[in-house]
Design an enzyme around this catalytic site. Sequence first.
Site, PDB file in Angstrom:
ATOM      1  CE1 TYR A  61      14.482  38.044   4.785  1.00 55.92           C
ATOM      2  CE2 TYR A  61      13.409  37.307   6.801  1.00 55.92           C
ATOM      3  CZ  TYR A  61      14.189  37.040   5.692  1.00 55.92           C
ATOM      4  OH  TYR A  61      14.668  35.767   5.489  1.00 55.92           O
TER       5      TYR A  61
ATOM      6  CE  LYS B  34      17.935  38.070   5.686  1.00 55.35           C
ATOM      7  NZ  LYS B  34      17.616  36.988   6.663  1.00 55.35           N
TER       8      LYS B  34
END
Length: 297
Positions: free
Chosen positions: A138, A166
């Site tokens: 992330y 992400k």
Amino acid sequence: MGGVMEKFHGAYVAIITPFINGEVDEQSFVDLIEFQIANGTHGIVPCGTTGESATLSFDEHKQVMDLAIKTVAGRVPVIAGAGANNTLEAIDLSESAKESGADAILSVAPYYNKPSQEGIYQHFKAIAEAVDIPMFLYNVPGRTVVNIAPETTARLAGIDNIIGIKEACGCLEQISDVIRKCPEDFIVLSGDDFTSMPTNVIGGKGVISVISNVFPKGMAEMQEATFAGDWDRARQLHYQMYDMMKQMFAAPSPAPAKKALELMGVIREGLPRIPMTPIDDDNLANLKLAMKGLNLI
């Protein structure tokens, strides 16, 4: 696609954590998950930034993960937020997610302590080696103050259970570089609603979305349109959601999303936990206008 969304592709909701009287509101959380699934969300991501993971205790973190996985009951994948800037703590959270039955984990870049690219690599490598569960990196440099460089992402993509990222850098140039440098089966998900459609244009596979909290049907349909190659429909949906996307971050997130869900009657109370504060009257008026534009109220 044959009408079936591939696992970890599509519209995943960065789901909020409802509170009532200062505690996790389990009934509202269950209701919200059911609302998500009924409206086509492709996956649930509890205990992320939008889930206020930074202000959840370890026990609350596990409580929310367990309840999400139990409620979903295998109907869609669950990617559990399990990140920390303390590598040992991140391993503990990842082990907890695996024990709870999560399909994958989402692990944020170490924030505040500002590691080098080598430090970022070693952090994620240690987690991946300690816990055998599919893992999404992330990258959200606007919050962590460190950027996972595309070269570091590509290096981490060589570790078997690191399956995607992400990418919330907000920069299509960097997202393009990540997609170009990583293996074809490495899953790049947009971490910003605004870049969700263009990310799919350049090879992304979906989004972990804030607006999906309040308008899951629209984001799911937009994702499906991109996979079907219906770019006119995808573009139409992108601009249909544009004002609401702006309102989701007109005040510190997730306060606007939580208030919207309260106004919609999906959750009982839309208050964030301190140090986050409720939205002010001006933002509330603008939020209501955007909601009316989508027929949400």
